[in-house]
Design a protein around this motif. Structure first.
Motif, PDB file in Angstrom:
ATOM      1  N   SER A 120       0.836  -1.196   0.000  1.00 20.74           N
ATOM      2  CA  SER A 120       0.000   0.000   0.000  1.00 20.74           C
ATOM      3  C   SER A 120       0.871   1.246   0.000  1.00 20.74           C
ATOM      4  N   PHE A 121       0.269   2.323  -0.440  1.00 23.16           N
ATOM      5  CA  PHE A 121       0.936   3.619  -0.397  1.00 23.16           C
ATOM      6  C   PHE A 121      -0.129   4.702  -0.281  1.00 23.16           C
ATOM      7  N   SER A 122       0.316   5.877   0.064  1.00 18.70           N
ATOM      8  CA  SER A 122      -0.574   7.033   0.210  1.00 18.70           C
ATOM      9  C   SER A 122       0.119   8.257  -0.361  1.00 18.70           C
ATOM     10  N   THR A 123      -0.660   9.166  -0.912  1.00 18.52           N
ATOM     11  CA  THR A 123      -0.088  10.437  -1.374  1.00 18.52           C
ATOM     12  C   THR A 123      -0.100  11.481  -0.266  1.00 18.52           C
ATOM     13  N   GLY A 124      -0.421  11.064   0.931  1.00 17.03           N
ATOM     14  CA  GLY A 124      -0.313  11.949   2.083  1.00 17.03           C
ATOM     15  C   GLY A 124      -1.459  12.932   2.202  1.00 17.03           C
ATOM     16  N   GLY A 125      -1.446  13.638   3.315  1.00 22.13           N
ATOM     17  CA  GLY A 125      -2.463  14.647   3.553  1.00 22.13           C
ATOM     18  C   GLY A 125      -2.280  15.846   2.647  1.00 22.13           C
ATOM     19  N   PRO A 126      -3.221  16.774   2.662  1.00 26.52           N
ATOM     20  CA  PRO A 126      -3.158  17.940   1.766  1.00 26.52           C
ATOM     21  C   PRO A 126      -1.936  18.806   2.057  1.00 26.52           C
ATOM     22  N   ALA A 127      -1.159  19.058   1.026  1.00 27.18           N
ATOM     23  CA  ALA A 127       0.048  19.878   1.168  1.00 27.18           C
ATOM     24  C   ALA A 127      -0.134  21.186   0.410  1.00 27.18           C
ATOM     25  N   ILE A 128       0.570  22.212   0.859  1.00 22.82           N
ATOM     26  CA  ILE A 128       0.547  23.503   0.168  1.00 22.82           C
ATOM     27  C   ILE A 128       1.469  23.405  -1.046  1.00 22.82           C
ATOM     28  N   VAL A 129       0.921  23.627  -2.227  1.00 20.32           N
ATOM     29  CA  VAL A 129       1.736  23.595  -3.438  1.00 20.32           C
ATOM     30  C   VAL A 129       2.055  24.997  -3.942  1.00 20.32           C
ATOM     31  N   THR A 261      -1.721  14.829   7.081  1.00 17.53           N
ATOM     32  CA  THR A 261      -0.317  15.182   6.846  1.00 17.53           C
ATOM     33  C   THR A 261       0.554  14.549   7.918  1.00 17.53           C
ATOM     34  N   GLU A 262       1.758  14.169   7.511  1.00 11.42           N
ATOM     35  CA  GLU A 262       2.705  13.547   8.437  1.00 11.42           C
ATOM     36  C   GLU A 262       3.917  14.431   8.695  1.00 11.42           C
ATOM     37  N   ALA A 263       4.004  15.552   7.990  1.00  9.46           N
ATOM     38  CA  ALA A 263       5.137  16.470   8.159  1.00  9.46           C
ATOM     39  C   ALA A 263       4.611  17.896   8.180  1.00  9.46           C
ATOM     40  N   THR A 264       5.401  18.783   8.727  1.00 10.13           N
ATOM     41  CA  THR A 264       5.033  20.188   8.848  1.00 10.13           C
ATOM     42  C   THR A 264       5.622  20.994   7.697  1.00 10.13           C
ATOM     43  N   GLN A 265       4.805  21.874   7.125  1.00 15.08           N
ATOM     44  CA  GLN A 265       5.279  22.862   6.174  1.00 15.08           C
ATOM     45  C   GLN A 265       5.240  24.226   6.836  1.00 15.08           C
ATOM     46  N   ALA A 266       6.212  25.060   6.535  1.00 14.38           N
ATOM     47  CA  ALA A 266       6.232  26.406   7.106  1.00 14.38           C
ATOM     48  C   ALA A 266       6.596  27.413   6.021  1.00 14.38           C
ATOM     49  N   LEU A 267       5.784  28.440   5.874  1.00 18.66           N
ATOM     50  CA  LEU A 267       6.027  29.521   4.927  1.00 18.66           C
ATOM     51  C   LEU A 267       6.444  30.759   5.726  1.00 18.66           C
ATOM     52  N   GLU A 268       7.572  31.341   5.355  1.00 13.26           N
ATOM     53  CA  GLU A 268       8.104  32.480   6.108  1.00 13.26           C
ATOM     54  C   GLU A 268       7.878  33.790   5.351  1.00 13.26           C
ATOM     55  N   TYR A 269       7.509  34.828   6.109  1.00 10.52           N
ATOM     56  CA  TYR A 269       7.231  36.144   5.530  1.00 10.52           C
ATOM     57  C   TYR A 269       7.831  37.232   6.412  1.00 10.52           C
ATOM     58  N   ASN A 270       7.905  38.427   5.841  1.00  6.74           N
ATOM     59  CA  ASN A 270       8.342  39.598   6.583  1.00  6.74           C
ATOM     60  C   ASN A 270       7.176  40.580   6.669  1.00  6.74           C
TER      61      ASN A 270
END
Length: 378
Positions: A120-129, A261-270
């Motif tokens: 089995s495999f999964s494409t993971g939870g929703p990620a920001i593209v 999702t199994e990992a964290t995404q972080a978007l950095e701004y000023n």
């Protein structure tokens, strides 16, 4: 113990082992490699290699070696006598789970049974593209973010597992989802971004089922936009000006199909600096007055409406000097100038309209400095 009984022991053990082996099936073939497994993004093909020949090369007579349980249908084929592939029509979106189980009674080309297995495999939870504003750009203190995802999301899980953090604020800042008319207004204001996402979906062969589903083009576009996996949100509190902040898309955010999702995404701004107005003029000495034959200017850290900027005035002892705006600035300006020549060794008063606000509706942070007293040199 008699010699005959000691000699019989190894022989009895050998016979026992042979009897046990005779009752255990000897698998002639097995799945030697299966890819992908686990969590994987942007994939469109499953590749399998068997340990033994399964078909005569060029003859697909063996058919499907697996029972496939997947929400997206694909097609299988034999690449050669040992390798089988399963192709999806396009890259799988996020939130998809698929399993492949060897079919009951599957045999190799030589007629031997194939060991049963399940993969089995999964494409993971929703990620920001993609996001708007783009990462590392300058944002407002109450910025609205548009997040393009690779799968429709369970919005309740966004509220649970997404947050903002910013310099100067120790605790996590929650997020607020923007919906209804406010969401529609924000998406319309960023039409170029949304239309580009729509075009990508059309090129990928998606949204075909919407053809003829709406009475006019505008209604059809609105229906298509609703199908896009977009989230519009804000941080739940005002961000400190001139700080670095991160929008965190955390573990546990679920797709509508339930995959998290199994990992964290972080978007950095000023975060942009406070809205301020800074006066400047040319001086002969650091602490001297303004040179009377050169213009005086006011620089704004953020744009203001042209109509508001035109109300700024420099009042002298005998006359007033209106603001001069560049024609190149359009309806929003960041610079105001006052042309001389001015009387020498004279006192001036720079007045700004009381309702001055920038394009984000912020009041002038240093409003208390105005009216500003200015003096010319002699």
């Amino acid at each position: 113990m008699p010699l005959s009984r000691r000699a019989a022991h190894p022989r009895a053990l050998l016979l026992l082992m042979l009897a046990l082996l005779a009752g255990t099936p000897a698998w002639a073939a097995q799945v030697e490699a299966f890819s992908p497994q686990g969590t994987v993004k942007a994939m469109r093909q499953v590749a399998v290699r068997f340990s033994e020949p399964m078909v005569t090369f060029g003859d697909p007579g063996q058919g499907m070696p697996f029972d496939v349980d997947c929400p997206v249908e694909g097609s299988g084929r034999w690449a050669d006598h040992r390798n089988w592939v399963y192709d999806f029509p396009s890259d799988l979106p996020g939130g998809v789970k698929c399993s492949f189980s060897t079919r009951e009674g599957l045999r190799s080309l030589a007629g031997e049974p194939v060991e049963s297995a399940r993969f089995s495999f999964s494409t993971g939870g929703p990620a920001i593209v993609e996001s708007l504003p783009y990462e590392q750009s300058q944002i407002e203190e109450q910025q609205a973010f548009i997040l393009a995802l690779d799968a429709p999301v369970d919005t309740a899980s966004v509220l649970e597992h997404a947050w903002c953090d910013a310099d100067g604020i120790e605790e996590r800042i929650g997020v607020r989802l923007i919906d209804g008319k406010d969401r529609a207004s924000i998406l319309e204001s960023q039409r170029f971004f949304v239309d580009r996402l729509l075009q990508a979906r059309v090129r990928a062969g998606e949204l075909r089922d919407l053809a003829g589903a709406a009475p006019d083009v505008q209604a059809l576009r609105a229906a298509a936009v609703e199908r896009l996996p977009l989230v519009v949100l804000r941080c739940a509190r005002r961000l400190p000006a001139q700080s670095t902040m991160r929008l965190v898309w955390g573990e546990g955010i679920r797709s509508q199909s339930g995959v998290a999702t199994e990992a964290t995404q972080a978007l950095e701004y000023n975060v942009r600096p406070p809205f301020t107005a800074t006066f400047s003029c040319q001086r002969a000495a650091r602490d001297g007055g303004c040179l009377p034959f050169l213009p005086m200017s006011l620089k704004l850290s953020a744009p203001i409406a042209r109509a508001v900027a035109q109300k700024a005035v420099l009042r002298g002892p005998e006359s007033s000097y209106p603001s001069r705006l560049s024609d190149e600035d359009g309806e929003w300006v960041t610079s105001i100038e006052f042309d001389g020549p001015f009387p020498e060794d004279a006192q001036f008063r720079l007045e700004l309209p009381g309702d001055i606000r920038d394009d984000a509706g912020r009041r002038l942070a240093n409003q208390s400095r105005f009216p500003l007293q200015v003096r010319t040199d002699h």
